[in-house]
Design an enzyme around this catalytic site. Structure first.
Site, PDB file in Angstrom:
ATOM      1  N   ASP A   9       0.811  -1.220   0.000  1.00  0.00           N
ATOM      2  CA  ASP A   9       0.000   0.000   0.000  1.00  0.00           C
ATOM      3  C   ASP A   9       0.845   1.271   0.000  1.00  0.00           C
ATOM      4  O   ASP A   9       0.416   2.304   0.534  1.00  0.00           O
ATOM      5  CB  ASP A   9      -0.959  -0.010   1.198  1.00  0.00           C
ATOM      6  CG  ASP A   9      -2.020  -1.093   1.078  1.00  0.00           C
ATOM      7  OD1 ASP A   9      -2.420  -1.405  -0.064  1.00  0.00           O
ATOM      8  OD2 ASP A   9      -2.426  -1.641   2.109  1.00  0.00           O
ATOM      9  N   LYS A  60     -11.849  -4.028  -3.629  1.00  0.00           N
ATOM     10  CA  LYS A  60     -13.077  -4.255  -2.831  1.00  0.00           C
ATOM     11  C   LYS A  60     -14.297  -3.824  -3.634  1.00  0.00           C
ATOM     12  O   LYS A  60     -15.101  -2.989  -3.216  1.00  0.00           O
ATOM     13  CB  LYS A  60     -13.005  -3.529  -1.493  1.00  0.00           C
ATOM     14  CG  LYS A  60     -11.891  -4.053  -0.587  1.00  0.00           C
ATOM     15  CD  LYS A  60     -11.949  -3.482   0.809  1.00  0.00           C
ATOM     16  CE  LYS A  60     -10.820  -3.993   1.664  1.00  0.00           C
ATOM     17  NZ  LYS A  60      -9.477  -3.537   1.244  1.00  0.00           N
ATOM     18  N   ILE A  64     -23.150  -2.615  -8.693  1.00  0.00           N
ATOM     19  CA  ILE A  64     -24.154  -3.463  -9.315  1.00  0.00           C
ATOM     20  C   ILE A  64     -23.445  -4.499 -10.196  1.00  0.00           C
ATOM     21  O   ILE A  64     -22.272  -4.303 -10.569  1.00  0.00           O
ATOM     22  CB  ILE A  64     -25.149  -2.629 -10.159  1.00  0.00           C
ATOM     23  CG1 ILE A  64     -24.410  -1.903 -11.292  1.00  0.00           C
ATOM     24  CG2 ILE A  64     -25.932  -1.660  -9.284  1.00  0.00           C
ATOM     25  CD1 ILE A  64     -25.331  -1.283 -12.336  1.00  0.00           C
ATOM     26  N   ASN A  66     -23.404  -5.359 -13.353  1.00  0.00           N
ATOM     27  CA  ASN A  66     -22.789  -4.960 -14.628  1.00  0.00           C
ATOM     28  C   ASN A  66     -21.502  -4.170 -14.398  1.00  0.00           C
ATOM     29  O   ASN A  66     -20.490  -4.390 -15.067  1.00  0.00           O
ATOM     30  CB  ASN A  66     -23.768  -4.133 -15.473  1.00  0.00           C
ATOM     31  CG  ASN A  66     -23.186  -3.830 -16.835  1.00  0.00           C
ATOM     32  OD1 ASN A  66     -22.881  -4.734 -17.607  1.00  0.00           O
ATOM     33  ND2 ASN A  66     -22.970  -2.550 -17.123  1.00  0.00           N
ATOM     34  N   THR A  67     -21.528  -3.242 -13.448  1.00  0.00           N
ATOM     35  CA  THR A  67     -20.321  -2.452 -13.163  1.00  0.00           C
ATOM     36  C   THR A  67     -19.235  -3.353 -12.577  1.00  0.00           C
ATOM     37  O   THR A  67     -18.054  -3.226 -12.937  1.00  0.00           O
ATOM     38  CB  THR A  67     -20.657  -1.286 -12.210  1.00  0.00           C
ATOM     39  OG1 THR A  67     -21.775  -0.584 -12.746  1.00  0.00           O
ATOM     40  CG2 THR A  67     -19.485  -0.341 -12.064  1.00  0.00           C
ATOM     41  N   SER A 115     -11.430  -6.204   9.399  1.00  0.00           N
ATOM     42  CA  SER A 115     -10.535  -6.358  10.550  1.00  0.00           C
ATOM     43  C   SER A 115     -10.499  -5.171  11.502  1.00  0.00           C
ATOM     44  O   SER A 115     -10.029  -5.299  12.622  1.00  0.00           O
ATOM     45  CB  SER A 115      -9.103  -6.584  10.035  1.00  0.00           C
ATOM     46  OG  SER A 115      -8.680  -5.469   9.249  1.00  0.00           O
ATOM     47  N   ALA A 172       0.418  -4.397  12.264  1.00  0.00           N
ATOM     48  CA  ALA A 172       0.014  -3.015  12.537  1.00  0.00           C
ATOM     49  C   ALA A 172      -1.378  -2.917  13.182  1.00  0.00           C
ATOM     50  O   ALA A 172      -1.637  -2.031  13.992  1.00  0.00           O
ATOM     51  CB  ALA A 172       0.049  -2.194  11.241  1.00  0.00           C
ATOM     52  N   GLY A 174      -2.676  -5.322  15.038  1.00  0.00           N
ATOM     53  CA  GLY A 174      -2.669  -6.066  16.297  1.00  0.00           C
ATOM     54  C   GLY A 174      -2.900  -7.562  16.188  1.00  0.00           C
ATOM     55  O   GLY A 174      -2.793  -8.274  17.189  1.00  0.00           O
ATOM     56  N   GLY A 190       0.824  -5.830   5.552  1.00  0.00           N
ATOM     57  CA  GLY A 190       1.201  -4.610   4.873  1.00  0.00           C
ATOM     58  C   GLY A 190       2.279  -3.828   5.592  1.00  0.00           C
ATOM     59  O   GLY A 190       3.478  -4.070   5.413  1.00  0.00           O
TER      60      GLY A 190
HETATM   61  O1  O7M Z   1      -1.051  -4.844   7.450  1.00  0.00           O
HETATM   62  P1  O7M Z   1      -1.750  -3.529   7.233  1.00  0.00           P
HETATM   63  O2  O7M Z   1      -2.716  -3.200   8.307  1.00  0.00           O
HETATM   64  O3  O7M Z   1      -0.815  -2.406   6.916  1.00  0.00           O
HETATM   65  O4  O7M Z   1      -2.577  -3.687   5.870  1.00  0.00           O
HETATM   66  C1  O7M Z   1      -3.646  -4.570   5.775  1.00  0.00           C
HETATM   67  C2  O7M Z   1      -4.105  -4.670   4.351  1.00  0.00           C
HETATM   68  O5  O7M Z   1      -5.247  -5.507   4.300  1.00  0.00           O
HETATM   69  C3  O7M Z   1      -4.525  -3.349   3.729  1.00  0.00           C
HETATM   70  O6  O7M Z   1      -4.268  -3.426   2.329  1.00  0.00           O
HETATM   71  C4  O7M Z   1      -6.018  -3.314   3.969  1.00  0.00           C
HETATM   72  O7  O7M Z   1      -6.697  -2.551   2.998  1.00  0.00           O
HETATM   73  C5  O7M Z   1      -6.380  -4.798   3.839  1.00  0.00           C
HETATM   74  N1  O7M Z   1      -7.542  -5.230   4.616  1.00  0.00           N
HETATM   75  C6  O7M Z   1      -7.651  -4.961   5.943  1.00  0.00           C
HETATM   76  O8  O7M Z   1      -6.744  -4.444   6.575  1.00  0.00           O
HETATM   77  N2  O7M Z   1      -8.796  -5.303   6.602  1.00  0.00           N
HETATM   78  C7  O7M Z   1      -9.824  -5.926   6.001  1.00  0.00           C
HETATM   79  O9  O7M Z   1     -10.809  -6.220   6.655  1.00  0.00           O
HETATM   80  C8  O7M Z   1      -9.727  -6.240   4.643  1.00  0.00           C
HETATM   81  C9  O7M Z   1      -8.540  -5.946   3.983  1.00  0.00           C
HETATM   82  C10 O7M Z   1      -8.377  -6.508   2.684  1.00  0.00           C
HETATM   83  O10 O7M Z   1      -7.344  -6.874   2.211  1.00  0.00           O
HETATM   84  O11 O7M Z   1      -9.493  -6.720   2.020  1.00  0.00           O
HETATM   85  C11 O7M Z   1      -9.412  -7.357   0.794  1.00  0.00           C
END
Ligand code: O7M
Length: 214
Positions: A9, A60, A64, A66-67, A115, A172, A174, A190
Site C-alpha cells: 500500500d 473491494k 451493481i 454490470n459495473t 478487521s 500493525a 494487532g 502490509g
Molecule cells: O497490514 P496492514 O494493516 O498495513 O494492511 C492490511 C491490508 O489488508 C490493507 O491493504 C487493507 O486494505 C487490507 N484489509 C484490511 O486491513 N482489513 C480488512 O478487513 C480487509 C482488507 C483486505 O485486504 O481486504 C481485501
C-alpha cells in the site's frame, strides 16, 4: 500451510517496485489496491509482475453486477491473477466478479468480514456468516476474514470449509500471525513489512509462519 501475501500500500511506483523485488523471495503474492494504483497508475501492475509473483487486485469491488463485471474484466486484462470484491452488495454482484474470474482463469475472493474496530458496527451478528455462505454458493475461491478476531475466523471457517481464507490485520492492526496462521490459508501483511527499515528481513520474519499447519 498459509501463504504470505504482501499488501503493498505504498503510493510511489519506484518504492513499490523496490519493495516487491526485495521481498519477492519471501512472499507468495502481492496485493495492491487504490493507494498504489491511484498513486502510480494501473500500469504499475505490469512493472510489479516482473517480481514473478501473482498479483491480487484489492479494489473491494462493491457495485451493481454490470459495473462489477466491467471492473473485474479490466482487472484481469491488466494482468492480475485475482480480484477481491465486497460481499454486502449481494449474490448477483458477487456472481459477476466470480464469473469474470472464471472467464479469465483467475480467482475471486469475497470480503466476508473486516478487521478494523468499526467492523463490529456492521459485520458481527449474522452478516459475516451470511456473506461467507453467499461466497461459497457463488463459487468464489475464498473469503477475506479478520486476523484481529480469530474467533470469528473459526466461525467463518465452519461455513466455507475448504475454500481459502485470506486474513488481514496482522502486525500493525494487532493480529497475531502465529495464532492466525493455524486457521487460515493466507496471511495478508502490509505496514509491518513495507514500513520496516528492512522490508525483506521483515517479510522473511513473517515467512516462517508459512510452515504453520492449518
Ligand atoms: O497490514 P496492514 O494493516 O498495513 O494492511 C492490511 C491490508 O489488508 C490493507 O491493504 C487493507 O486494505 C487490507 N484489509 C484490511 O486491513 N482489513 C480488512 O478487513 C480487509 C482488507 C483486505 O485486504 O481486504 C481485501
Amino acid at each position: 500451510m498459509p501463504e504470505l501475501i504482501l499488501a503493498l500500500d505504498v503510493t510511489e511506483r519506484e518504492s513499490a517496485i523496490r519493495i516487491a523485488r526485495d521481498c519477492a523471495p519471501h512472499v507468495d503474492a502481492i496485493k495492491i489496491g487504490y493507494p498504489l494504483v491511484l498513486g502510480a497508475g494501473l500500469s504499475v501492475a505490469r512493472d510489479l509482475k516482473e517480481a514473478g509473483l501473482p498479483l491480487i487486485a484489492d479494489f473491494k469491488v462493491a457495485d451493481i453486477p454490470n459495473t462489477n463485471k466491467l471492473i473485474a474484466d479490466q482487472v484481469f486484462a491488466a494482468g492480475f491473477s485475482a480480484i477481491i470484491c465486497h460481499g454486502f452488495p449481494g449474490r448477483d454482484s458477487i456472481q459477476a466478479c466470480v464469473d469474470s474470474a472464471l472467464a479469465h482463469g483467475g480467482d475471486c475472493y469475497v470480503v466476508a468480514e473486516m478487521s478494523h474496530p468499526g467492523a463490529t458496527d456492521f459485520f458481527i451478528g449474522c452478516t459475516g456468516e451470511h456473506i461467507a455462505k453467499l461466497a461459497v454458493e457463488c463459487g468464489a475461491d475464498g473469503i477475506i476474514a479478520p486476523a484481529t478476531r480469530p474467533f470469528r475466523v473459526k466461525i467463518l471457517r465452519s461455513i466455507v470449509g475448504i475454500k481459502k481464507i485470506l486474513s488481514p490485520g496482522i502486525g500493525a492492526q494487532g493480529g497475531d500471525a502465529e495464532a492466525i496462521a493455524q486457521i487460515v490459508d493466507g496471511l495478508i501483511v502490509g505496514r509491518a513489512i513495507y514500513e520496516a527499515a528492512d522490508p525483506a528481513a521483515a517479510a522473511a520474519g513473517y515467512a516462517r509462519f508459512r510452515g504453520a499447519g492449518k
